[in-house]
Write a protein that holds these residues in place. Structure first.
Motif, PDB file in Angstrom:
ATOM      1  N   ARG A  90      -2.579  11.986  12.526  1.00 24.64           N
ATOM      2  CA  ARG A  90      -3.880  12.375  13.048  1.00 24.64           C
ATOM      3  C   ARG A  90      -4.814  12.723  11.894  1.00 24.64           C
ATOM      4  N   CYS A  91      -6.088  12.440  12.096  1.00 27.28           N
ATOM      5  CA  CYS A  91      -7.075  12.793  11.079  1.00 27.28           C
ATOM      6  C   CYS A  91      -7.068  14.299  10.890  1.00 27.28           C
ATOM      7  N   PRO A  92      -7.179  14.732   9.660  1.00 23.86           N
ATOM      8  CA  PRO A  92      -7.686  14.028   8.495  1.00 23.86           C
ATOM      9  C   PRO A  92      -6.617  13.359   7.636  1.00 23.86           C
ATOM     10  N   TRP A  93      -5.353  13.321   8.055  1.00 25.22           N
ATOM     11  CA  TRP A  93      -4.290  12.804   7.203  1.00 25.22           C
ATOM     12  C   TRP A  93      -4.491  11.377   6.712  1.00 25.22           C
ATOM     13  N   PRO A  94      -4.945  10.426   7.543  1.00 20.66           N
ATOM     14  CA  PRO A  94      -5.168   9.080   6.985  1.00 20.66           C
ATOM     15  C   PRO A  94      -6.186   9.071   5.835  1.00 20.66           C
ATOM     16  N   ALA A  95      -7.257   9.826   5.982  1.00 27.93           N
ATOM     17  CA  ALA A  95      -8.263   9.885   4.911  1.00 27.93           C
ATOM     18  C   ALA A  95      -7.696  10.560   3.666  1.00 27.93           C
ATOM     19  N   LEU A  96      -6.891  11.586   3.849  1.00 31.81           N
ATOM     20  CA  LEU A  96      -6.270  12.256   2.700  1.00 31.81           C
ATOM     21  C   LEU A  96      -5.300  11.325   1.988  1.00 31.81           C
ATOM     22  N   ARG A  97      -4.527  10.577   2.753  1.00 32.66           N
ATOM     23  CA  ARG A  97      -3.609   9.598   2.154  1.00 32.66           C
ATOM     24  C   ARG A  97      -4.388   8.522   1.396  1.00 32.66           C
ATOM     25  N   ALA A  98      -5.490   8.074   1.985  1.00 36.78           N
ATOM     26  CA  ALA A  98      -6.313   7.051   1.333  1.00 36.78           C
ATOM     27  C   ALA A  98      -6.881   7.572   0.022  1.00 36.78           C
ATOM     28  N   ALA A  99      -7.429   8.778   0.051  1.00 37.04           N
ATOM     29  CA  ALA A  99      -8.008   9.361  -1.165  1.00 37.04           C
ATOM     30  C   ALA A  99      -6.955   9.498  -2.255  1.00 37.04           C
ATOM     31  N   ARG A 100      -5.762   9.907  -1.876  1.00 35.22           N
ATOM     32  CA  ARG A 100      -4.692  10.058  -2.866  1.00 35.22           C
ATOM     33  C   ARG A 100      -4.302   8.701  -3.457  1.00 35.22           C
ATOM     34  N   ALA A 101      -4.184   7.689  -2.618  1.00 31.02           N
ATOM     35  CA  ALA A 101      -3.818   6.357  -3.097  1.00 31.02           C
ATOM     36  C   ALA A 101      -4.886   5.780  -4.024  1.00 31.02           C
ATOM     37  N   MET A 102      -6.150   6.079  -3.730  1.00 32.51           N
ATOM     38  CA  MET A 102      -7.242   5.547  -4.541  1.00 32.51           C
ATOM     39  C   MET A 102      -7.342   6.206  -5.911  1.00 32.51           C
ATOM     40  N   ARG A 103      -6.608   7.281  -6.146  1.00 40.04           N
ATOM     41  CA  ARG A 103      -6.600   7.897  -7.479  1.00 40.04           C
ATOM     42  C   ARG A 103      -6.123   6.899  -8.526  1.00 40.04           C
ATOM     43  N   ASP A 104      -5.125   6.081  -8.142  1.00 33.91           N
ATOM     44  CA  ASP A 104      -4.499   5.169  -9.093  1.00 33.91           C
ATOM     45  C   ASP A 104      -4.718   3.699  -8.767  1.00 33.91           C
ATOM     46  N   ALA A 105      -5.453   3.402  -7.706  1.00 36.89           N
ATOM     47  CA  ALA A 105      -5.623   2.011  -7.283  1.00 36.89           C
ATOM     48  C   ALA A 105      -7.105   1.644  -7.259  1.00 36.89           C
ATOM     49  N   GLY A 106      -7.363   0.382  -7.472  1.00 35.40           N
ATOM     50  CA  GLY A 106      -8.731  -0.107  -7.358  1.00 35.40           C
ATOM     51  C   GLY A 106      -9.086  -0.480  -5.928  1.00 35.40           C
ATOM     52  N   ALA A 107      -8.039  -0.709  -5.125  1.00 36.26           N
ATOM     53  CA  ALA A 107      -8.245  -1.088  -3.732  1.00 36.26           C
ATOM     54  C   ALA A 107      -6.992  -0.761  -2.929  1.00 36.26           C
TER      55      ALA A 107
END
Length: 70
Positions: free
Chosen positions: A14-31
């Motif tokens: 449930r939100c906000p977890w998907p957005a938090l996971r996305a933000a964390r993944a984007m720390r090291d990824a370009g996409a």
């Protein structure tokens, strides 16, 4: 050549977890491509992308893309 996007599985979260996971993944990824089934996820992910200056795309059934703008 750009690297393939990182896949993030946020099904069942449930939100906000998907957005938090996305933000964390984007720390090291370009996409990333994120799969999220919370009905609010698209809105939350799009808002995250706008806040960070990233590109947001709805890719189909419960799949969304975030990428850094070049």
């Amino acid at each position: 050549m750009a690297a393939d996007p990182v896949f993030v599985n946020a099904r069942g979260m449930r939100c906000p977890w998907p957005a938090l996971r996305a933000a964390r993944a984007m720390r090291d990824a370009g996409a990333i491509v994120i799969e999220a089934d919370d009905p609010i996820a698209a809105t939350e992910l799009e808002a995250l992308a706008q806040t960070q200056g990233w590109t947001f795309a709805a890719l189909g059934d419960r799949h969304f893309g975030l990428s850094r703008t070049e």
